[in-house]
Design a protein around this motif. Sequence first.
Motif, PDB file in Angstrom:
ATOM      1  N   ALA A 214       8.977   5.132  17.636  1.00  0.00           N
ATOM      2  CA  ALA A 214       8.007   4.083  17.962  1.00  0.00           C
ATOM      3  C   ALA A 214       6.858   4.590  18.821  1.00  0.00           C
ATOM      4  O   ALA A 214       5.828   3.918  18.932  1.00  0.00           O
ATOM      5  N   ALA A 215       6.997   5.759  19.413  1.00  0.00           N
ATOM      6  CA  ALA A 215       5.909   6.308  20.228  1.00  0.00           C
ATOM      7  C   ALA A 215       4.708   6.711  19.384  1.00  0.00           C
ATOM      8  O   ALA A 215       3.593   6.829  19.893  1.00  0.00           O
ATOM      9  N   SER A 216       4.913   6.912  18.094  1.00  0.00           N
ATOM     10  CA  SER A 216       3.813   7.303  17.215  1.00  0.00           C
ATOM     11  C   SER A 216       3.007   6.086  16.776  1.00  0.00           C
ATOM     12  O   SER A 216       3.427   4.939  16.964  1.00  0.00           O
ATOM     13  N   SER A 217       1.877   6.335  16.190  1.00  0.00           N
ATOM     14  CA  SER A 217       1.018   5.277  15.672  1.00  0.00           C
ATOM     15  C   SER A 217       1.738   4.472  14.598  1.00  0.00           C
ATOM     16  O   SER A 217       2.292   5.037  13.645  1.00  0.00           O
ATOM     17  N   ALA A 218       1.722   3.152  14.727  1.00  0.00           N
ATOM     18  CA  ALA A 218       2.363   2.284  13.734  1.00  0.00           C
ATOM     19  C   ALA A 218       1.705   2.458  12.363  1.00  0.00           C
ATOM     20  O   ALA A 218       2.389   2.485  11.335  1.00  0.00           O
ATOM     21  N   ASP A 219       0.388   2.580  12.337  1.00  0.00           N
ATOM     22  CA  ASP A 219      -0.317   2.761  11.074  1.00  0.00           C
ATOM     23  C   ASP A 219       0.068   4.078  10.409  1.00  0.00           C
ATOM     24  O   ASP A 219       0.262   4.145   9.191  1.00  0.00           O
ATOM     25  N   THR A 220       0.194   5.125  11.217  1.00  0.00           N
ATOM     26  CA  THR A 220       0.564   6.430  10.673  1.00  0.00           C
ATOM     27  C   THR A 220       1.986   6.417  10.127  1.00  0.00           C
ATOM     28  O   THR A 220       2.265   6.981   9.063  1.00  0.00           O
ATOM     29  N   LEU A 221       2.895   5.765  10.842  1.00  0.00           N
ATOM     30  CA  LEU A 221       4.270   5.649  10.353  1.00  0.00           C
ATOM     31  C   LEU A 221       4.311   4.907   9.019  1.00  0.00           C
ATOM     32  O   LEU A 221       5.042   5.296   8.103  1.00  0.00           O
ATOM     33  N   ALA A 222       3.523   3.839   8.920  1.00  0.00           N
ATOM     34  CA  ALA A 222       3.493   3.057   7.680  1.00  0.00           C
ATOM     35  C   ALA A 222       2.937   3.881   6.523  1.00  0.00           C
ATOM     36  O   ALA A 222       3.469   3.849   5.400  1.00  0.00           O
ATOM     37  N   ILE A 223       1.878   4.642   6.790  1.00  0.00           N
ATOM     38  CA  ILE A 223       1.302   5.512   5.761  1.00  0.00           C
ATOM     39  C   ILE A 223       2.345   6.531   5.305  1.00  0.00           C
ATOM     40  O   ILE A 223       2.540   6.769   4.107  1.00  0.00           O
ATOM     41  N   GLY A 224       3.027   7.131   6.268  1.00  0.00           N
ATOM     42  CA  GLY A 224       4.004   8.168   5.955  1.00  0.00           C
ATOM     43  C   GLY A 224       5.198   7.643   5.179  1.00  0.00           C
ATOM     44  O   GLY A 224       5.658   8.274   4.215  1.00  0.00           O
ATOM     45  N   LYS A 225       5.701   6.480   5.569  1.00  0.00           N
ATOM     46  CA  LYS A 225       6.848   5.912   4.856  1.00  0.00           C
ATOM     47  C   LYS A 225       6.468   5.555   3.426  1.00  0.00           C
ATOM     48  O   LYS A 225       7.198   5.875   2.476  1.00  0.00           O
ATOM     49  N   ARG A 226       5.336   4.909   3.258  1.00  0.00           N
ATOM     50  CA  ARG A 226       4.878   4.549   1.922  1.00  0.00           C
ATOM     51  C   ARG A 226       4.674   5.798   1.062  1.00  0.00           C
ATOM     52  O   ARG A 226       5.050   5.837  -0.115  1.00  0.00           O
ATOM     53  N   ALA A 227       4.115   6.836   1.660  1.00  0.00           N
ATOM     54  CA  ALA A 227       3.863   8.073   0.927  1.00  0.00           C
ATOM     55  C   ALA A 227       5.162   8.761   0.525  1.00  0.00           C
ATOM     56  O   ALA A 227       5.280   9.290  -0.590  1.00  0.00           O
ATOM     57  N   PHE A 228       6.146   8.730   1.402  1.00  0.00           N
ATOM     58  CA  PHE A 228       7.427   9.376   1.109  1.00  0.00           C
ATOM     59  C   PHE A 228       8.039   8.830  -0.171  1.00  0.00           C
ATOM     60  O   PHE A 228       8.433   9.586  -1.068  1.00  0.00           O
ATOM     61  N   TYR A 229       8.096   7.500  -0.277  1.00  0.00           N
ATOM     62  CA  TYR A 229       8.728   6.905  -1.452  1.00  0.00           C
ATOM     63  C   TYR A 229       7.842   6.982  -2.693  1.00  0.00           C
ATOM     64  O   TYR A 229       8.348   6.974  -3.813  1.00  0.00           O
ATOM     65  N   ALA A 230       6.538   7.126  -2.493  1.00  0.00           N
ATOM     66  CA  ALA A 230       5.646   7.280  -3.639  1.00  0.00           C
ATOM     67  C   ALA A 230       5.824   8.642  -4.306  1.00  0.00           C
ATOM     68  O   ALA A 230       5.700   8.772  -5.529  1.00  0.00           O
ATOM     69  N   GLN A 231       6.121   9.668  -3.513  1.00  0.00           N
ATOM     70  CA  GLN A 231       6.181  11.016  -4.066  1.00  0.00           C
ATOM     71  C   GLN A 231       7.585  11.499  -4.402  1.00  0.00           C
ATOM     72  O   GLN A 231       7.746  12.448  -5.168  1.00  0.00           O
ATOM     73  N   ILE A 232       8.604  10.836  -3.875  1.00  0.00           N
ATOM     74  CA  ILE A 232       9.949  11.416  -3.910  1.00  0.00           C
ATOM     75  C   ILE A 232      10.465  11.645  -5.330  1.00  0.00           C
ATOM     76  O   ILE A 232      11.172  12.613  -5.604  1.00  0.00           O
ATOM     77  N   ASP A 233      10.152  10.755  -6.249  1.00  0.00           N
ATOM     78  CA  ASP A 233      10.637  10.898  -7.622  1.00  0.00           C
ATOM     79  C   ASP A 233       9.546  11.347  -8.596  1.00  0.00           C
ATOM     80  O   ASP A 233       9.772  11.387  -9.814  1.00  0.00           O
ATOM     81  N   ALA A 234       8.389  11.702  -8.060  1.00  0.00           N
ATOM     82  CA  ALA A 234       7.298  12.175  -8.912  1.00  0.00           C
ATOM     83  C   ALA A 234       7.488  13.650  -9.247  1.00  0.00           C
ATOM     84  O   ALA A 234       8.217  14.379  -8.562  1.00  0.00           O
ATOM     85  N   THR A 235       6.839  14.107 -10.312  1.00  0.00           N
ATOM     86  CA  THR A 235       6.806  15.544 -10.572  1.00  0.00           C
ATOM     87  C   THR A 235       6.024  16.227  -9.451  1.00  0.00           C
ATOM     88  O   THR A 235       5.239  15.582  -8.739  1.00  0.00           O
ATOM     89  N   GLU A 236       6.217  17.522  -9.296  1.00  0.00           N
ATOM     90  CA  GLU A 236       5.517  18.217  -8.211  1.00  0.00           C
ATOM     91  C   GLU A 236       3.996  18.112  -8.340  1.00  0.00           C
ATOM     92  O   GLU A 236       3.315  17.807  -7.343  1.00  0.00           O
TER      93      GLU A 236
END
Length: 263
Positions: free
Chosen positions: A200-222
């Motif tokens: 929680a010490a990190s930026s809330a917006d940055t955490l949201a961007i990172g979480k959304r990005a993680f699931y967007a790329q996880i099952d994609a081709t490289e």
Amino acid sequence: MTTTSQAVTAEIAEPIGTITLRAARRRNPLSRSVMREATRLLRDLSSDARVRVIVLAAEGPAFSAGHDLAEVHGATLDDERSIFAACAELMATVHDVAQPVIAQVQGMALAAGCQLVATCDLAIAADDARFSTPGVKIGLFCSTPMVPLTRAIGRKRAMQMLLTGEMVDAATAVEWGLINAAVPAAELTEEVHQLATRIAASSADTLAIGKRAFYAQIDATEPEAYRLMTETMAANAVTCDAREGIGAFLEKRQPVWADRTGP
């Protein structure tokens, strides 16, 4: 926060929002009503600016024994579809909310309970916790728990759990990647709180961007993952918090994120 069910409740102690399963005497079954309420509470917490991390916890000796089998038994096909659709919606919501979601696990996490642990972004368990997908033993294969389980621990390990229905201890769950850590039961709540506070010490917006990005790329081709993440990182770099954070690093000071008045 308001809740229509005493079996699941939510509270906020900034910057952490906690959803707690409270049907301890029944080992916290995930009935259709509980899953729908938990989904609603996740969305409510996610929309609250005070909440930067969400914890999923449970009262009593078990995290969750999974679906309410009394509800499943003898139901019509349409009712069964409704039950498992509510489950799928809950799991999707865990990923959809902007905040990181941490499972705080004690005792047993079985079937849909194990599914919920596997779905959460992070999971910390007591060192005597156990995990299982035992549906095969009662003629109801754990097909929906299979979805996050396979993604969390891989094909062979998931198939072992699914085909045998046997318990996996906390140390094995750490080794397999089902949970992040196993700690003494007396330290579980504090360990989760410390982890949530660090995040929680990190930026809330940055955490949201990172979480959304993680699931967007996880099952994609490289190549597709790189295409998506190149655009994501470029867009992230021009946000207020990225500029503030980089500037603070270069100036050797603590950053002040846009959603708060101090570090």
